[in-house]
Design a protein around this motif. Structure first.
Motif, short mmCIF file in Angstrom:
data_model
loop_
_atom_site.label_atom_id
_atom_site.label_comp_id
_atom_site.label_asym_id
_atom_site.label_seq_id
_atom_site.Cartn_x
_atom_site.Cartn_y
_atom_site.Cartn_z
N LYS A 1 0.77 -1.13 0.02
CA LYS A 1 0.03 0.12 0.00
C LYS A 1 0.77 1.30 0.06
CE LYS A 1 -3.81 2.47 2.45
NZ LYS A 1 -4.50 2.74 1.23
N ARG A 2 1.98 1.35 0.85
CA ARG A 2 2.83 2.45 0.90
C ARG A 2 3.56 2.77 -0.28
NH1 ARG A 2 4.36 0.71 6.33
NH2 ARG A 2 6.16 -0.33 5.38
N LYS B 1 -1.10 -2.65 -6.29
CA LYS B 1 -2.43 -3.38 -5.85
C LYS B 1 -1.99 -4.93 -5.69
CE LYS B 1 -5.97 -0.51 -6.68
NZ LYS B 1 -6.69 0.22 -5.55
N VAL B 2 -2.75 -5.69 -4.94
CA VAL B 2 -2.14 -7.01 -4.31
C VAL B 2 -3.17 -7.98 -4.87
CG1 VAL B 2 -1.78 -8.63 -2.42
CG2 VAL B 2 -0.92 -6.26 -2.40
N ALA B 3 -2.78 -9.21 -5.55
CA ALA B 3 -3.46 -10.22 -5.68
C ALA B 3 -2.71 -11.53 -5.08
CB ALA B 3 -3.57 -10.43 -7.34
N PHE B 4 -3.88 -12.39 -4.31
CA PHE B 4 -3.43 -13.63 -4.11
C PHE B 4 -3.59 -14.62 -5.05
CE2 PHE B 4 -4.88 -10.85 -0.29
CZ PHE B 4 -3.90 -10.94 0.45
N PRO C 1 -8.66 -0.79 2.63
CA PRO C 1 -9.79 -1.00 1.59
C PRO C 1 -9.06 -0.77 0.36
CG PRO C 1 -10.18 0.65 3.59
CD PRO C 1 -8.67 -0.02 3.70
N ARG C 2 -9.92 -1.27 -0.94
CA ARG C 2 -9.52 -1.17 -2.26
C ARG C 2 -8.02 -1.33 -2.75
NH1 ARG C 2 -12.39 2.84 -0.40
NH2 ARG C 2 -10.64 4.36 -0.26
N LEU C 3 -7.20 -2.31 -1.74
CA LEU C 3 -5.90 -2.60 -1.93
C LEU C 3 -6.00 -4.07 -2.92
CD1 LEU C 3 -2.84 -2.40 -1.47
CD2 LEU C 3 -3.28 -3.81 0.50
N VAL C 4 -6.77 -4.93 -2.28
CA VAL C 4 -6.87 -6.17 -3.22
C VAL C 4 -7.47 -6.07 -4.48
CG1 VAL C 4 -7.34 -8.76 -3.06
CG2 VAL C 4 -6.18 -7.38 -0.99
N ILE C 5 -6.94 -6.91 -5.40
CA ILE C 5 -7.61 -6.98 -6.83
C ILE C 5 -7.60 -8.51 -7.30
CG2 ILE C 5 -5.40 -6.70 -8.14
CD1 ILE C 5 -6.80 -5.16 -9.96
N ASP C 6 -8.44 -8.86 -7.95
CA ASP C 6 -8.58 -10.45 -8.48
C ASP C 6 -7.42 -10.53 -9.38
OD1 ASP C 6 -9.53 -12.32 -10.70
OD2 ASP C 6 -10.91 -12.46 -9.12
#
Length: 548
Positions: free
Chosen positions: A246-247, A251-254, A276-281
């Motif tokens: 985030k810093r 964006k992060v995807a698992f 919020p709104r950090l993780v993306i598909d």
């Protein structure tokens, strides 16, 4: 209860052993079990998916089993449940902390096992299991919600100190409950079972919080994708990776079944705070610029079929990496698993990826296990009469024994069993019991089998190759064809002709047709003997007799 019957502690996962953790506590009328883990097979057993404890000892004692108590949510402590619960009749209750219960619940959904078996237990809440009373004590480890167990028996108290360290700045975890540990010591501990995996290391293990600055260094000013791989249950590490991503405006995807499942459980139960709104598909992250992408991926131990391994081989259906992308291993190899990890590092490096691993940067991972000073601290707080090191190899147990001796324990009060029962007598004396006939138990494609002849044949094929000896009987003559597979170096035609010639002088058609079973055995032995004599290899021989 018969008060002449001792308390028996039976290590069904084998001892010494890092994996397959499973400890049976047995009285005359009652049994409860601590943990139900799994492990990974060594390279000598190709095709096997995982190992689990050998529960043969329990098969005629199922009616005595009052329940499982689980210390924490690592696979080497919970991974055996989907296979072993059905083997024990499918109706044994399980007691665990909230996050650990969440991980087990997801496994049970996958294997269609009754979720009602799982019971969430609060800290220091008594669990009555026949004559045993068990309380969970919070400690810190590399997965949140880890517990030690205080076990009260009629003959003295046992402190089951599974994997832990004393982390005073944990990430997303409670502080260790020092007060409850010292109270247990004040009330009296007859036997301490203690984690010993880092007994060789001096001082104290570093805090989990120290990793965040190291991750920041690797993310900062990076223009390509950043991929981080760690143990899928290391929720504290994943939390720090989210903060760092985030810093750095990524964006992060698992990616990976185990990590996606564990993140879901930990977030739902409040152990993972996702901004919020950090993780993306994962299917959409490729649409972003590379310097805005972060992938957190399962497979840090080089497991065959893991998401990271599929990416390395180009077989992953969604994720593809480009030269220059950075892959960070934020974990160390599990003891015995080093070859798998380095194999994966090599595969990734061959694609011109920038791979950061322990030998390059040793500050991207800290151990969840106590070092020597912490192990001695636990001895000092619990004041045991006897100690039993667990969760390590023999060398780790030896080093732990030296620490215990420094703390004043006599050598005959420092237990070093090798697949032996530990016995607590009504008098409070603890000693070795009988040797256990523990086999390796393997799971392959969902099927369970103990290590006997089928695996011996597979090891032989893996190490020595295989030869098919096809014998065709035509009236009173023999035709022989030898087909070697997997032998190195390849066997030359001159050697095969020589072996065939010698066999044809030994074998007679009438003998073979008279007793085929005996003849097949004799053919196999003769072929093996000749291959050993000619090329020094002892292949598995498969004789086939055809009557024309």
């Amino acid at each position: 209860m018969s008060y002449n019957y001792p308390i028996r502690i039976v290590p069904l996962g084998g001892m010494p052993n890092v994996h397959d953790n499973m400890y049976v506590y047995e009285s005359a009328d009652d049994i409860f079990i601590v943990d139900c883990g799994m492990g990974f097979p060594d390279e000598g057993v190709p095709g096997v998916d995982l190992t689990i404890p050998d529960i043969t000892y329990l098969k005629d004692k199922i009616s005595k089993i009052r329940g499982f108590v689980v210390t924490h949510g690592h696979e080497d402590h919970i991974g055996g449940f989907p296979y072993i619960i059905p083997e024990l009749g499918g109706q044994i209750p399980i007691y665990a902390s909230k996050l650990t219960a969440g991980f087990i619940r997801e496994k049970f959904r996958e294997f269609d096992i009754d979720l009602r078996l799982i019971n969430v237990v609060g800290d220091r809440q008594p669990i009555q299991l026949g004559i045993f009373e068990v309380k969970m004590i919070p400690v810190t480890h590399s997965v949140p919600d880890t517990k030690h167990l205080v076990i009260k028996t009629p003959y003295g108290n046992i402190y089951h100190g599974s994997d832990f360290k004393f982390d005073w700045t944990p990430v997303g975890q409670e502080l260790p409950d020092i007060q409850s540990i010292t109270r247990a010591g004040a009330e009296g501990v007859t036997l301490l079972l203690s984690d010993c995996l880092r007994g060789e290391k001096k001082g104290y293990s570093l805090s989990e919080a120290s990793v965040e600055d190291s991750l920041e260094r690797e993310f900062r000013d990076e223009s390509n994708r950043v991929v981080l791989t760690t143990m899928s249950s290391n929720i504290s590490r994943i939390q720090q990776a989210l903060w760092v991503a985030k810093r750095n405006n990524r964006k992060v995807a698992f990616v990976g079944f185990s990590i996606e499942r564990n993140v879901k459980v930990a977030a739902e139960l409040g152990f993972l705070k996702i901004p919020p709104r950090l993780v993306i598909d994962k299917r959409k992250i490729g649409t972003l610029p590379k310097n805005e992408q972060c992938l957190i991926i399962a497979g840090s131990q080089g497991q065959l079929g893991s998401s990271l391994e599929k990416i390395a081989t180009g077989e992953h259906k969604v994720v593809h990496l480009d030269p220059g992308d950075k892959v960070i291993f934020s974990s160390d190899p599990i003891p015995g698993n080093e070859a798998n990890v380095y194999r994966l590092v090599d595969m990734l490096s061959a694609h011109q990826l920038e791979v950061i691993y322990y030998d390059i940067a040793d500050d991207l991972h800290v151990s969840g296990h106590a070092s020597s000073s912490e192990l001695m601290m636990l001895i000092a707080m619990t004041k045991p009469k006897y100690v039993l090191p667990t969760g390590g190899t023999y060398r780790h147990m030896i080093q732990y024994g030296k620490l215990a001796a420094k703390m004043g324990l006599a050598s005959d009060h420092i237990l070093m069993p090798e697949n032996q029962v530990i016995v607590l007598e009504p008098t409070g004396i603890v000693h070795y019991g009988e040797k256990l006939d523990i086999k390796s138990v393997y799971v392959e494609s969902g099927q369970i089998f103990r290590s006997d002849a089928p695996l011996t044949d597979r090891k032989l094929m893996y190490q020595e190759g295989v030869v098919i000896a096809a014998i065709t009987i035509r009236q009173h003559t023999l035709d022989l064809d030898l087909i070697p597979k997997g032998l190195t170096p390849p066997v030359g035609n001159d050697i095969l002709s020589d072996i065939k010639g010698q066999l044809l002088t030994i074998l007679r058609p009438d003998d073979i047709t008279r007793d085929k079973l005996y003849s097949k055995d004799r053919i196999a032995k003769e072929v093996s003997r000749l291959f050993v004599a000619k090329i020094g290899k002892n292949p598995l021989v498969i004789p086939i007799i055809i009557e024309s």
